[in-house]
Design an enzyme around this catalytic site. Structure first.
Site, short mmCIF file in Angstrom:
data_model
loop_
_atom_site.label_atom_id
_atom_site.label_comp_id
_atom_site.label_asym_id
_atom_site.label_seq_id
_atom_site.Cartn_x
_atom_site.Cartn_y
_atom_site.Cartn_z
N LYS A 173 0.86 -1.17 0.00
CA LYS A 173 0.00 0.00 0.00
C LYS A 173 0.91 1.24 0.00
O LYS A 173 2.00 1.15 0.56
CB LYS A 173 -0.83 -0.08 1.27
CG LYS A 173 -1.64 1.11 1.61
CD LYS A 173 -2.44 0.86 2.87
CE LYS A 173 -3.04 2.13 3.35
NZ LYS A 173 -2.17 2.96 4.16
N HIS A 203 -2.79 -4.82 4.80
CA HIS A 203 -2.38 -5.59 5.99
C HIS A 203 -3.54 -5.84 6.96
O HIS A 203 -3.43 -6.69 7.84
CB HIS A 203 -1.18 -4.94 6.69
CG HIS A 203 -1.54 -3.81 7.60
ND1 HIS A 203 -1.62 -2.51 7.18
CD2 HIS A 203 -1.85 -3.79 8.91
CE1 HIS A 203 -1.96 -1.75 8.19
NE2 HIS A 203 -2.10 -2.49 9.27
N LYS A 207 -4.95 -9.54 9.74
CA LYS A 207 -5.40 -9.62 11.14
C LYS A 207 -6.35 -10.81 11.29
O LYS A 207 -7.33 -10.93 10.56
CB LYS A 207 -6.12 -8.33 11.55
CG LYS A 207 -5.19 -7.11 11.53
CD LYS A 207 -5.93 -5.87 11.98
CE LYS A 207 -5.17 -4.59 11.66
NZ LYS A 207 -3.97 -4.36 12.42
N GLU A 241 -7.14 5.67 16.42
CA GLU A 241 -5.72 5.50 16.76
C GLU A 241 -5.31 6.50 17.84
O GLU A 241 -5.87 7.60 17.91
CB GLU A 241 -4.86 5.73 15.52
CG GLU A 241 -5.19 4.77 14.39
CD GLU A 241 -4.15 4.83 13.29
OE1 GLU A 241 -3.11 4.18 13.44
OE2 GLU A 241 -4.38 5.54 12.30
N ASP A 260 -5.51 7.32 3.27
CA ASP A 260 -4.65 6.42 4.03
C ASP A 260 -5.42 5.21 4.58
O ASP A 260 -4.89 4.12 4.67
CB ASP A 260 -4.03 7.22 5.20
CG ASP A 260 -2.95 6.45 5.93
OD1 ASP A 260 -2.21 5.70 5.27
OD2 ASP A 260 -2.84 6.61 7.17
N HIS A 265 -8.18 -0.06 4.15
CA HIS A 265 -8.44 -0.80 5.39
C HIS A 265 -9.92 -0.82 5.80
O HIS A 265 -10.48 -1.86 6.08
CB HIS A 265 -7.63 -0.20 6.55
CG HIS A 265 -6.15 -0.16 6.28
ND1 HIS A 265 -5.52 -1.11 5.54
CD2 HIS A 265 -5.19 0.71 6.68
CE1 HIS A 265 -4.22 -0.82 5.49
NE2 HIS A 265 -4.01 0.28 6.17
N LYS A 361 -6.41 10.00 13.77
CA LYS A 361 -5.19 9.97 14.57
C LYS A 361 -5.45 10.72 15.88
O LYS A 361 -6.29 11.64 15.91
CB LYS A 361 -4.06 10.69 13.83
CG LYS A 361 -3.72 10.09 12.46
CD LYS A 361 -2.73 8.97 12.58
CE LYS A 361 -2.37 8.40 11.23
NZ LYS A 361 -2.07 6.96 11.30
C1 BG6 Z 1 -1.39 2.07 7.76
C2 BG6 Z 1 -1.59 3.55 7.72
O1 BG6 Z 1 -1.66 1.51 6.50
O2 BG6 Z 1 -2.25 1.52 8.75
C3 BG6 Z 1 -1.30 4.15 9.08
O3 BG6 Z 1 -0.72 4.12 6.73
C4 BG6 Z 1 -2.13 3.50 10.14
O4 BG6 Z 1 -1.51 5.55 9.07
C5 BG6 Z 1 -2.01 1.97 10.07
O5 BG6 Z 1 -1.68 3.95 11.40
C6 BG6 Z 1 -3.01 1.32 10.99
O6 BG6 Z 1 -2.75 -0.06 11.05
P1 BG6 Z 1 -2.87 -0.86 12.41
O7 BG6 Z 1 -2.59 -2.28 12.01
O8 BG6 Z 1 -1.86 -0.28 13.34
O9 BG6 Z 1 -4.26 -0.66 12.89
#
Ligand code: BG6
Length: 522
Positions: A173, A203, A207, A241, A260, A265, A361
């Protein structure tokens, strides 16, 4: 989804894919970006966990490629320290020496054909040594290199397959910056590779709890009959987050929360919840259903979207500065660090059921979860009781942390009066299953090695996701936000996000890392 848990019902096995759970076939993993963060924090620790789990074959090797001049020994030494920190439950010395004895480093410029000629020679040596020409090229590099590296691989003949040899490429990504660039990148790489050689990673699909959503929905008789607009009032998907932009200012400033997190996601979570049942776990069966769902998303309009940017505040007890004072961020930045959307899906299952998505964030707690809120029971029976309101039933899937799920429902409080309390049945993974040491990339890497693309994005899936948000991206670019910063770091996000739901007579569930239902009362 490579390994399959036994499902009690025999019938269910027809829908499960029985794949090898032993070591992957012989292969060489070539990592472009061998000195980068992703390699250190995720790819190499995941390899260690795969070694520990006996998932890598003896005839396995890693070739790391990057710009820096260093020897293989230096590369391995640099990795040792960092891998210690990122592997879970400490670094297993035996697994580490098994892996490092198979790792070598090759300095090289990704834009020069000479690098790829040298790589070809190394791969030929591998053929002699281990009798394998299988190769998995991992592009752990900045996105501007995706197209050029794949073109170079093609020119060098490194993507050519045969009856006994496969060549695959993992693309990280972000896949494109918008619809046009995603289409262009697809067109560019599809000149060199066939679709089944391309593994576009998201990613979130690594999970465990995300993968479990399909099993939850389709291996249980109780959920699916309720999983539609007759019974579901709305769905909330939250990825909150507690980190800020940190050292990623340069990337984040031109990306923002929408790009992002959303078409990738959050849409993966949306797909798992919203897609129609696939006929099998075959990659194409699953990906076709996801793509159809994305194609059914009503393009998101600015009226159904809220953007936010954090001001200074206190996050988890620590004072933090505002986004505009972070390194590499413009002092009048219009980049959003928070987004909330109301999404409509125009199909028979979901028409009229809003899916509310939010991510940001520096919010008050770190939690990723999906809450499916069911329609309320009719109230008539309770008119003459002290009960003023019936709480809705909510099924919450906790993706992280504290993985598990809860169902909330109404119970009568003991006593002579009819009084109702909201209670919950809770399932936590840790109560039933041994934790597996994982950084989230293990399944993804193993699946690439065995050729299972179920958890990876197809070209049309990625494009359909961008298409759903492209109008909003354009509109926000034309009309920069004037009220930034509009939420305090450490809060639940901007007030406008609350209004987005209030206007529909609904409210967000609290953002909290522990079980939310303790707070729900009629
Ligand atoms: C990433 C983003 O792909 O995923 C980040 O670029 C983000 O900004 C992250 O913090 C979140 O992933 P996870 O697995 O920490 O929830």
């Amino acid at each position: 989804m490579s390994t399959v848990t036994t499902i009690a019902s025999e019938a269910a096995t027809t829908a499960t894919k029985v794949l090898p759970s032993g070591p992957a076939p012989p292969a060489t993993l070539v990592i472009f970006g061998a000195g980068g963060d992703l390699t250190k924090r995720l790819v190499v620790p995941a390899l260690v966990h795969l070694v520990q789990a006996g998932k890598l074959p003896d005839e396995f090797a890693v070739i790391g490629v990057d710009h820096n001049e260093q020897t293989s020994e230096q590369w391995r030494q640099n990795l040792t320290k960092i891998t210690q920190a990122f592997t879970q439950a400490g670094l297993d010395e035996r697994a580490w020496s098994w892996l490092t004895s198979r790792m070598r480093y090759m300095p090289g410029d990704f834009t020069q054909s000479e690098t790829f000629s040298r790589l070809e020679k190394l791969l030929a040596e591998r053929e002699e040594q281990d009798n394998t020409s299988n190769a998995l090229f991992y592009l752990a590099v900045a996105d501007r290199f995706f197209g050029p590296v794949i073109e170079q691989l093609g020119h060098a003949g490194l993507t050519r397959q045969s009856d006994r040899t496969w060549r695959r490429v993992i693309v990280e990504k972000p896949f494109g910056h918008n619809l046009v660039s995603a289409e262009a990148l697809n067109a560019q790489i599809l000149k060199v590779l066939s679709e089944d050689q391309i593994y576009r990673i998201d990613h979130f699909l690594g999970k465990e709890t995300v993968q479990n959503i399909l099993v939850l929905r389709f291996a249980n008789g109780i959920f699916e009959p309720l999983w539609n607009r007759d019974h579901v009032d709305h769905v909330q998907i939250t990825a909150a987050e507690t980190v800020g932009v940190e050292s990623r200012g340069r990337f984040y400033e031109r990306t923002g929360a929408l790009r992002d997190m959303v078409p990738n996601h959050l849409f993966q979570l949306l797909a798992m919840i919203g897609m129609e049942p696939p006929i099998s776990f075959d990659a194409d069966a699953v990906r076709a259903k996801k793509t159809e769902l994305f194609q059914a998303i009503h393009p998101v309009s600015p009226e159904n979207a809220v953007r936010g940017q954090y001001g200074s505040g206190v996050v988890l007890g620590r004072k933090v500065r505002d986004y505009r004072h972070e390194p590499n961020i413009s002092p009048d930045s219009a980049t959003e660090t928070y987004v909330a959307l109301k999404i409509g899906i125009d199909n028979w299952r979901w028409a009229g059921v809003p899916f509310y998505l939010r991510t940001g964030k520096y919010l008050s707690a770190r939690t990723t979860e999906i809450a499916v809120q069911f329609r309320q029971a009719p109230y008539a029976l309770f008119r003459d009781t002290p009960v003023e309101r019936l709480p809705a039933n909510i099924l919450t899937l906790r993706i992280q942390p504290d993985e598990g799920l809860s169902v909330s429902f109404s119970a009568k409080r003991p006593g002579s009066e009819i009084e109702i309390d909201g209670v919950a049945m809770d399932f936590a993974y840790r109560d039933y299953f041994e934790p597996i040491a994982a950084v989230g990339y293990e399944t993804l890497l193993y699946d690439c090695l065995i050729g299972d693309a179920t958890l990876f994005q197809r070209a049309d899936t990625v494009e359909a996701a961008w298409r759903a948000v492209q109008g909003l991206l354009d509109s926000w670019a034309r009309d920069p936000a004037k009220d930034f910063p509009n939420y305090t770091a450490g809060s639940a996000g901007p007030d406008a996000a609350d209004r987005l739901l209030a206007r529909d007579g609904r409210a967000w569930l609290p953002i909290r890392a522990d079980h939310p239902y303790k707070a729900i009362r009629p």
